[in-house]
Scaffold this motif. Sequence first.
Motif, PDB file in Angstrom:
ATOM      1  N   ILE A 157       0.844  -1.194   0.103  1.00  0.00           N
ATOM      2  CA  ILE A 157       0.028  -0.064   0.052  1.00  0.00           C
ATOM      3  C   ILE A 157       0.986   1.394  -0.005  1.00  0.00           C
ATOM      4  O   ILE A 157       0.643   2.450  -0.752  1.00  0.00           O
ATOM      5  CB  ILE A 157      -0.961   0.098   1.230  1.00  0.00           C
ATOM      6  CG1 ILE A 157      -2.049  -1.067   1.127  1.00  0.00           C
ATOM      7  CG2 ILE A 157      -1.732   1.277   1.425  1.00  0.00           C
ATOM      8  CD1 ILE A 157      -2.968  -1.079   2.417  1.00  0.00           C
ATOM      9  N   GLU A 158       2.182   1.221   0.794  1.00  0.00           N
ATOM     10  CA  GLU A 158       2.958   2.580   0.849  1.00  0.00           C
ATOM     11  C   GLU A 158       3.671   2.573  -0.670  1.00  0.00           C
ATOM     12  O   GLU A 158       3.692   3.741  -0.977  1.00  0.00           O
ATOM     13  CB  GLU A 158       3.998   2.238   1.836  1.00  0.00           C
ATOM     14  CG  GLU A 158       5.052   3.238   1.726  1.00  0.00           C
ATOM     15  CD  GLU A 158       6.189   2.683   2.859  1.00  0.00           C
ATOM     16  OE1 GLU A 158       7.216   3.061   2.334  1.00  0.00           O
ATOM     17  OE2 GLU A 158       6.176   1.927   3.686  1.00  0.00           O
ATOM     18  N   PRO A 200      -0.237   2.508  -3.575  1.00  0.00           N
ATOM     19  CA  PRO A 200      -1.770   2.616  -2.681  1.00  0.00           C
ATOM     20  C   PRO A 200      -3.192   2.417  -3.576  1.00  0.00           C
ATOM     21  O   PRO A 200      -4.116   2.400  -2.825  1.00  0.00           O
ATOM     22  CB  PRO A 200      -1.576   4.037  -2.304  1.00  0.00           C
ATOM     23  CG  PRO A 200      -0.885   4.921  -3.246  1.00  0.00           C
ATOM     24  CD  PRO A 200       0.199   3.968  -3.749  1.00  0.00           C
ATOM     25  N   LYS A 201      -3.074   2.199  -4.926  1.00  0.00           N
ATOM     26  CA  LYS A 201      -4.084   2.098  -5.805  1.00  0.00           C
ATOM     27  C   LYS A 201      -4.134   0.614  -6.136  1.00  0.00           C
ATOM     28  O   LYS A 201      -4.845   0.410  -7.515  1.00  0.00           O
ATOM     29  CB  LYS A 201      -3.852   3.230  -6.978  1.00  0.00           C
ATOM     30  CG  LYS A 201      -4.418   4.483  -6.484  1.00  0.00           C
ATOM     31  CD  LYS A 201      -4.501   5.583  -7.486  1.00  0.00           C
ATOM     32  CE  LYS A 201      -4.705   6.827  -6.947  1.00  0.00           C
ATOM     33  NZ  LYS A 201      -5.017   7.886  -8.196  1.00  0.00           N
ATOM     34  N   TYR A 230      -5.809  -4.915  -1.442  1.00  0.00           N
ATOM     35  CA  TYR A 230      -7.045  -4.845  -0.553  1.00  0.00           C
ATOM     36  C   TYR A 230      -7.917  -5.923  -0.680  1.00  0.00           C
ATOM     37  O   TYR A 230      -8.251  -6.490   0.411  1.00  0.00           O
ATOM     38  CB  TYR A 230      -7.812  -3.301  -0.965  1.00  0.00           C
ATOM     39  CG  TYR A 230      -7.338  -2.236  -0.669  1.00  0.00           C
ATOM     40  CD1 TYR A 230      -7.052  -1.684   0.588  1.00  0.00           C
ATOM     41  CD2 TYR A 230      -6.604  -1.445  -1.902  1.00  0.00           C
ATOM     42  CE1 TYR A 230      -6.441  -0.357   0.729  1.00  0.00           C
ATOM     43  CE2 TYR A 230      -5.880  -0.197  -1.489  1.00  0.00           C
ATOM     44  CZ  TYR A 230      -5.982   0.195  -0.183  1.00  0.00           C
ATOM     45  OH  TYR A 230      -5.178   1.387   0.078  1.00  0.00           O
TER      46      TYR A 230
END
Length: 623
Positions: free
Chosen positions: A261-262, A265-266, A271
Amino acid sequence: MKRIVKRFSISVIVIIISGVASTASGQSSSIAENALTRLMEGDFTKAKSLAAAAINSDRNNGLAYAIRGRARLVGNELAGAQVDLAEAIRLSPDNGVFYAFEAACYQYQNNPELSRKTFERALQLLGSPKSAIEYYACGIAYESVKKEEAALADYTKAIELNPRFALSYVKRGKIYSNRKQDDAAIAEYAKAIGINPSYAGCYFIRGNAYYEKQQYDLAIADFTKVIELSPKDVDAYFNRGVMYKKKEKYDLALADYAKVIELSPKDASLYGNRGNIYLMQEKADLAFSDYAKAIELDPKNALYYVSRGNIYVRWEQWDAALNDYNKAIELDPKNADAYLERGNIYFKIKKQSDLAFADFNKVIAINPKYSNGYLNVGVVHHDKQQYSLAISNYTKAIEADPANLLAYLNRADAYEAIGSNKLADLDRKKYSDLGGKISASGEKSRREIFPQGTFDAKLAEGALGRGLSRIVGRACTKKDGLIFYAAGVKVVLFPVTPYLEEWYKLRDQKENKKTGVYMSKEANQYSIEAITGADGRFAFEGLKPGQYFIQLIHDFNQLKTARIYSGSNTSQNGPVREITNYYYDQDYIVERSQRLERFVEVKQDGDTKKITLANGLIKSCEF
């Protein structure tokens, strides 16, 4: 959603063109040849910097442009790679190796038509390969058109000509991997790593191979090496997180996903996978948030809707779950899990078994090896008391997955329902052997069994169609010389079908004090009912010609009288002792139940058939 990143197989072209080299300065040629060596060994960063230096020294060095373009492609610099490749071809328009490299670039950009045409041009120009790189270029061209044997032979020839051609070992390994020859693939990757221990991409590919073999510790070690060599490699963190999840090291997996994610993030898939871990940790709220974020980032991915729908099911928000499953099917009509979960709601919650049945069969059509698809089809048949069909589907579920516990347990119940107790016991033992929790039990005081055949609803419905015939009758029971008319009793008429005939025969064979033989709920629905009058008379009207079975259960009370002893008196009459016993009459009720039934045939439409239902010949009971 348990995604493992498998990077696109980019074809590596190493070019040695004497004509091009002659136009470059001696210094540029030397640098380009050094860059070529590094490229062959999988050191793309060094190859890129050396190629750039060669270009600065000589703007006409086609080899340098080709090498830098290839290195840029590895770094996902697609626009820069395309420019460099175009320049290389401009400088050497008849070089087949350059065209093969450009074709691979088009392939990486998901342009299959242009890639195909460019590979065709490359093969035309590479009619008689002589050098290692020319064989390598032929190999990637053949691999692009699924000619693996020809590609494998060319990669092997390239290695014979240049034993340090690490990229050829990798390409050979990928072909073995495609063939599920994982050990052979891993051996090839090891050879490439032996040539270049800093070849990060090769560790990554080998990590995937270890994953396929479920050797998760070795996979973790390889992905960790990738991260050591390339600390910003998002895919390596992602895949290592998946390995940790497989080993149920959820905190380590979550740490890797946090790093993804760092860095990216997209990344919707991140997720989705993290949501799966939260779900395994019984953190439904966090899982729901991640699935929702995945949908926000990638609203056309059906998997995320299925996962979020599963959370709604946990929360018993059935309509919301249905909406997500419907959306998943809209996006991906071949998503078997979406049909399976939607079918479960139709069956268990909405009580719409026909819709559920259609969804479960769709699961099987999409994936004929999906064990739970057969399991759930079997459950629908089981619920309809179609036990033979249920058994057939449970058996298919077991064939697809011999460890499917519920299939054994459900099949045991179905076997018991048709009286096959030994088979039922074997399945329950198998269920227990596989880890299912089941204890010993006592014998049932009364068991219920059903026909093995399948009830034909259409046949029964047709037999009950409207006609002009009548059946009229009278029902009574004779007991202890008395006649009892079946007053106010329900009389049921069934059409005679193969299923009913099987039931009747089974009842004759199996029915006793401990065993009842019954027809299915569905079969009982296809009947006509009448109520007898005070004198036991009944009638069925509007019947078609055909065979019928008529039955009633005559429950009645019989008044009886018993002489009850109340005491005695003793007197002495001379030498004779006399005893007088005293009695009185007492009425009592005996509850009776008599099953009255018979088969009746109506031969002509418009006929009236007169019958008697009785437990013997009772003249006064005749119609």
